[in-house]
Motif scaffolding. Structure first.
Motif, PDB file in Angstrom:
ATOM      1  N   VAL A 220       0.862  -1.180   0.000  1.00  0.00           N
ATOM      2  CA  VAL A 220       0.000   0.000   0.000  1.00  0.00           C
ATOM      3  C   VAL A 220       0.900   1.232   0.000  1.00  0.00           C
ATOM      4  O   VAL A 220       2.058   1.183   0.419  1.00  0.00           O
ATOM      5  CB  VAL A 220      -0.949   0.020   1.213  1.00  0.00           C
ATOM      6  CG1 VAL A 220      -1.794  -1.236   1.258  1.00  0.00           C
ATOM      7  CG2 VAL A 220      -0.175   0.180   2.520  1.00  0.00           C
ATOM      8  N   GLY A 221       0.343   2.364  -0.471  1.00  0.00           N
ATOM      9  CA  GLY A 221       1.176   3.563  -0.523  1.00  0.00           C
ATOM     10  C   GLY A 221       0.434   4.771  -1.043  1.00  0.00           C
ATOM     11  O   GLY A 221      -0.764   4.951  -0.781  1.00  0.00           O
ATOM     12  N   ASP A 222       1.171   5.606  -1.788  1.00  0.00           N
ATOM     13  CA  ASP A 222       0.611   6.855  -2.295  1.00  0.00           C
ATOM     14  C   ASP A 222      -0.280   6.583  -3.502  1.00  0.00           C
ATOM     15  O   ASP A 222      -0.042   7.064  -4.622  1.00  0.00           O
ATOM     16  CB  ASP A 222       1.734   7.824  -2.661  1.00  0.00           C
ATOM     17  CG  ASP A 222       2.459   8.351  -1.442  1.00  0.00           C
ATOM     18  OD1 ASP A 222       2.028   8.020  -0.313  1.00  0.00           O
ATOM     19  OD2 ASP A 222       3.447   9.091  -1.594  1.00  0.00           O
ATOM     20  N   SER A 223      -1.305   5.808  -3.259  1.00  0.00           N
ATOM     21  CA  SER A 223      -2.249   5.412  -4.294  1.00  0.00           C
ATOM     22  C   SER A 223      -3.546   5.000  -3.612  1.00  0.00           C
ATOM     23  O   SER A 223      -3.547   4.591  -2.449  1.00  0.00           O
ATOM     24  CB  SER A 223      -1.693   4.248  -5.119  1.00  0.00           C
ATOM     25  OG  SER A 223      -2.683   3.694  -5.965  1.00  0.00           O
ATOM     26  N   ASN A 224      -4.651   5.099  -4.351  1.00  0.00           N
ATOM     27  CA  ASN A 224      -5.922   4.600  -3.829  1.00  0.00           C
ATOM     28  C   ASN A 224      -5.962   3.071  -3.818  1.00  0.00           C
ATOM     29  O   ASN A 224      -6.694   2.469  -3.026  1.00  0.00           O
ATOM     30  CB  ASN A 224      -7.089   5.108  -4.675  1.00  0.00           C
ATOM     31  CG  ASN A 224      -7.331   6.596  -4.486  1.00  0.00           C
ATOM     32  OD1 ASN A 224      -6.555   7.278  -3.825  1.00  0.00           O
ATOM     33  ND2 ASN A 224      -8.397   7.099  -5.059  1.00  0.00           N
ATOM     34  N   ASP A 225      -5.216   2.465  -4.712  1.00  0.00           N
ATOM     35  CA  ASP A 225      -5.250   1.012  -4.874  1.00  0.00           C
ATOM     36  C   ASP A 225      -4.061   0.353  -4.186  1.00  0.00           C
ATOM     37  O   ASP A 225      -2.979   0.935  -4.077  1.00  0.00           O
ATOM     38  CB  ASP A 225      -5.231   0.638  -6.364  1.00  0.00           C
ATOM     39  CG  ASP A 225      -6.416   1.221  -7.118  1.00  0.00           C
ATOM     40  OD1 ASP A 225      -7.483   1.391  -6.499  1.00  0.00           O
ATOM     41  OD2 ASP A 225      -6.258   1.507  -8.324  1.00  0.00           O
ATOM     42  N   SER A 226      -4.278  -0.869  -3.737  1.00  0.00           N
ATOM     43  CA  SER A 226      -3.207  -1.689  -3.167  1.00  0.00           C
ATOM     44  C   SER A 226      -2.882  -2.803  -4.148  1.00  0.00           C
ATOM     45  O   SER A 226      -3.755  -3.280  -4.874  1.00  0.00           O
ATOM     46  CB  SER A 226      -3.644  -2.286  -1.827  1.00  0.00           C
ATOM     47  OG  SER A 226      -4.098  -1.279  -0.948  1.00  0.00           O
ATOM     48  N   LEU A 227      -1.613  -3.215  -4.167  1.00  0.00           N
ATOM     49  CA  LEU A 227      -1.165  -4.221  -5.128  1.00  0.00           C
ATOM     50  C   LEU A 227      -0.773  -5.508  -4.426  1.00  0.00           C
ATOM     51  O   LEU A 227      -0.246  -5.495  -3.312  1.00  0.00           O
ATOM     52  CB  LEU A 227       0.033  -3.694  -5.920  1.00  0.00           C
ATOM     53  CG  LEU A 227      -0.160  -2.399  -6.718  1.00  0.00           C
ATOM     54  CD1 LEU A 227       1.138  -2.048  -7.444  1.00  0.00           C
ATOM     55  CD2 LEU A 227      -1.318  -2.503  -7.680  1.00  0.00           C
ATOM     56  N   LEU A 228      -1.010  -6.625  -5.101  1.00  0.00           N
ATOM     57  CA  LEU A 228      -0.491  -7.920  -4.689  1.00  0.00           C
ATOM     58  C   LEU A 228       0.552  -8.329  -5.715  1.00  0.00           C
ATOM     59  O   LEU A 228       0.254  -8.433  -6.915  1.00  0.00           O
ATOM     60  CB  LEU A 228      -1.604  -8.963  -4.629  1.00  0.00           C
ATOM     61  CG  LEU A 228      -2.746  -8.702  -3.643  1.00  0.00           C
ATOM     62  CD1 LEU A 228      -3.745  -9.850  -3.676  1.00  0.00           C
ATOM     63  CD2 LEU A 228      -2.228  -8.485  -2.231  1.00  0.00           C
ATOM     64  N   ILE A 229       1.776  -8.518  -5.255  1.00  0.00           N
ATOM     65  CA  ILE A 229       2.863  -8.827  -6.179  1.00  0.00           C
ATOM     66  C   ILE A 229       3.570 -10.112  -5.771  1.00  0.00           C
ATOM     67  O   ILE A 229       3.573 -10.494  -4.594  1.00  0.00           O
ATOM     68  CB  ILE A 229       3.881  -7.671  -6.275  1.00  0.00           C
ATOM     69  CG1 ILE A 229       4.626  -7.481  -4.956  1.00  0.00           C
ATOM     70  CG2 ILE A 229       3.205  -6.375  -6.697  1.00  0.00           C
ATOM     71  CD1 ILE A 229       5.762  -6.488  -5.063  1.00  0.00           C
ATOM     72  N   ALA A 230       4.164 -10.773  -6.739  1.00  0.00           N
ATOM     73  CA  ALA A 230       4.951 -11.983  -6.491  1.00  0.00           C
ATOM     74  C   ALA A 230       6.352 -11.561  -6.054  1.00  0.00           C
ATOM     75  O   ALA A 230       7.007 -10.770  -6.746  1.00  0.00           O
ATOM     76  CB  ALA A 230       5.012 -12.829  -7.748  1.00  0.00           C
ATOM     77  N   PRO A 231       6.849 -12.052  -4.921  1.00  0.00           N
ATOM     78  CA  PRO A 231       8.145 -11.593  -4.408  1.00  0.00           C
ATOM     79  C   PRO A 231       9.341 -11.994  -5.267  1.00  0.00           C
ATOM     80  O   PRO A 231      10.391 -11.365  -5.181  1.00  0.00           O
ATOM     81  CB  PRO A 231       8.222 -12.228  -3.024  1.00  0.00           C
ATOM     82  CG  PRO A 231       7.302 -13.392  -3.070  1.00  0.00           C
ATOM     83  CD  PRO A 231       6.206 -13.014  -4.009  1.00  0.00           C
ATOM     84  N   GLU A 232       9.207 -13.039  -6.072  1.00  0.00           N
ATOM     85  CA  GLU A 232      10.333 -13.450  -6.921  1.00  0.00           C
ATOM     86  C   GLU A 232      10.455 -12.584  -8.175  1.00  0.00           C
ATOM     87  O   GLU A 232      11.562 -12.237  -8.593  1.00  0.00           O
ATOM     88  CB  GLU A 232      10.188 -14.920  -7.334  1.00  0.00           C
ATOM     89  CG  GLU A 232      10.399 -15.917  -6.216  1.00  0.00           C
ATOM     90  CD  GLU A 232       9.149 -16.122  -5.386  1.00  0.00           C
ATOM     91  OE1 GLU A 232       8.071 -15.608  -5.799  1.00  0.00           O
ATOM     92  OE2 GLU A 232       9.225 -16.779  -4.325  1.00  0.00           O
ATOM     93  N   SER A 233       9.310 -12.222  -8.781  1.00  0.00           N
ATOM     94  CA  SER A 233       9.335 -11.522 -10.071  1.00  0.00           C
ATOM     95  C   SER A 233       8.897 -10.068  -9.995  1.00  0.00           C
ATOM     96  O   SER A 233       9.202  -9.279 -10.886  1.00  0.00           O
ATOM     97  CB  SER A 233       8.428 -12.257 -11.063  1.00  0.00           C
ATOM     98  OG  SER A 233       7.078 -12.210 -10.621  1.00  0.00           O
ATOM     99  N   GLY A 234       8.159  -9.706  -8.943  1.00  0.00           N
ATOM    100  CA  GLY A 234       7.608  -8.364  -8.873  1.00  0.00           C
ATOM    101  C   GLY A 234       6.356  -8.188  -9.702  1.00  0.00           C
ATOM    102  O   GLY A 234       5.802  -7.085  -9.794  1.00  0.00           O
ATOM    103  N   LYS A 235       5.888  -9.261 -10.319  1.00  0.00           N
ATOM    104  CA  LYS A 235       4.692  -9.191 -11.166  1.00  0.00           C
ATOM    105  C   LYS A 235       3.454  -8.931 -10.309  1.00  0.00           C
ATOM    106  O   LYS A 235       3.251  -9.559  -9.277  1.00  0.00           O
ATOM    107  CB  LYS A 235       4.518 -10.499 -11.931  1.00  0.00           C
ATOM    108  CG  LYS A 235       3.296 -10.527 -12.823  1.00  0.00           C
ATOM    109  CD  LYS A 235       3.161 -11.871 -13.533  1.00  0.00           C
ATOM    110  CE  LYS A 235       1.906 -11.921 -14.394  1.00  0.00           C
ATOM    111  NZ  LYS A 235       1.754 -13.244 -15.068  1.00  0.00           N
TER     112      LYS A 235
END
Length: 380
Positions: A220-235
């Motif tokens: 989460v951060g300076d955005s309205n949306d939160s992201l789910l990312i893969a820790p190996e690839s960043g995808k």
């Protein structure tokens, strides 16, 4: 007659009314999106605030916890029962709530690294500290004779350490997920002291949490949306929507299916990762932005802390019945004890406005304990 902070009961109502009015003005400073709080009211679930799970047990005023950045409030950690690690200006201390003693773990007055502390994280015998200048310190709590390790995470002057999260990696030893203000999320292998992954985002990450199985990271951060990312690839493999302003807090339930996020729109939102998208439950804060969210280790409760004055304890099986605690002072951080029976709140005693500037004597570490534990052991 006074309350536990020493504030006369006869003055509390007037002080509370003035505090709320002043904080309404302060909120507009952080309102980057220009949203109206009325616009989110139709999203808020009905609650009754009738929960009665915990009780004030102790308030230690030997030292008052401090913080450096008004938006970054992850400066308290409890890696072992009764051991509460907190920042007090240029020192990092440990309060033993059982013996009621304080120990200085790190004195940074003459240190270049982390002279201004922005985040701490502790897990088992490891303590990691981040600062304003992308600097960090690593200390083993059970080995006083080992040297303290210091270094930098990035070269950018923008790389304020917004948040640190210690965890155990799937294939290696301990690691630290670093949310930096230079729009990057970094994963640091603490055994090799090496950044093993670095992911660029389109906004600054303010907080992150890893799924229990280690397969995903919520950012989460300076955005309205939160992201789910893969820790190996960043995808990016998923997106959580709904907030109306920047977010600064998140945590992942130990069962692996629920994520909590909190932001400057004064809401905490719960998401089911099996269905993604929109939240299935939305809580409203009382006075200010949500700065800290932590699930109890056993997964039964969610602790929601605003920037000041208010915390809510949410039973995950009775979402409509949170328990609300109030006091006066800016919150530096919160943490559960590993046994889930106790949680701690760092209260700086600081108020945002000179008109209601409480002296530091009103600050300290507040300890709340489960009611059944208090009665079982005759602790009242």
């Amino acid at each position: 007659m006074t309350d536990f902070q020493g504030i006369p009961h006869s003055q509390k109502q007037k002080r509370r009314e003035e505090r709320v009015r002043e904080y309404q003005l302060f909120r507009f400073i952080d309102n980057h999106k220009g949203f109206n709080l009325d616009s989110v009211k139709n999203e808020i679930n009905n609650i009754y605030q009738t929960g009665n799970y915990f009780k004030l047990f102790n308030f230690d005023q030997t030292y008052f916890p401090s913080y450096e950045h008004r938006q970054l409030r992850h400066l308290l950690s409890c890696p072992k029962p009764s051991n509460v690690i907190y920042t007090h200006f240029n020192t990092v201390n440990c309060w033993n709530s059982f013996t009621n003693t304080h120990t200085v773990l790190l004195d940074l007055h003459d240190q270049v690294a982390c002279s201004r502390i922005t985040s701490i994280s502790a897990l088992n015998d490891l303590l990691v500290i981040g600062g304003f200048s992308a600097d960090f310190l690593l200390k083993r709590l059970d080995a006083s004779d080992e040297p303290i390790i210091n270094g930098t995470i990035a070269d950018s002057s923008r790389a304020i350490t917004n948040h640190l999260k210690l965890s155990n990696s799937r294939n290696r030893g301990p690691q630290c997920i670093v949310s930096s203000n230079d729009d990057k999320l970094r994963i640091v292998d603490l055994e090799r002291l090496k950044t093993i992954n670095e992911f660029s985002l389109s906004w600054a990450p303010n907080c992150s949490t890893q799924s229990p199985d280690g397969r995903l990271i919520c950012v989460v951060g300076d955005s309205n949306d939160s992201l789910l990312i893969a820790p190996e690839s960043g995808k990016c493999v998923g997106k959580l929507t709904g907030h109306c302003d920047y977010t600064f807090a998140c945590d992942w339930l130990s069962s692996g299916n629920v994520i909590a996020t909190g932001g400057q729109d004064m809401t905490t939102r719960l998401y089911d990762t099996r269905r993604m998208g929109s939240p299935f439950f939305v809580f409203q804060a009382t006075m200010g932005p949500v700065r800290s969210l932590t699930f109890s280790p056993d997964g039964q409760f969610l602790l929601m802390a605003e920037s000041a004055d208010y915390i809510q304890v949410i039973d995950m099986k009775r979402l409509e019945n949170p328990q609300v605690f109030d006091f006066f002072g800016e919150i530096s951080g919160t943490s559960w004890s590993p046994n889930s029976d106790v949680f701690y709140v760092g209260n700086s005693g600081k108020m945002s406005f000179r008109k209601l500037n409480l002296a530091p004597r009103y600050g300290g570490i507040i300890e709340y304990k489960k009611r059944n534990i208090i009665h079982e052991y005759g602790l009242i």
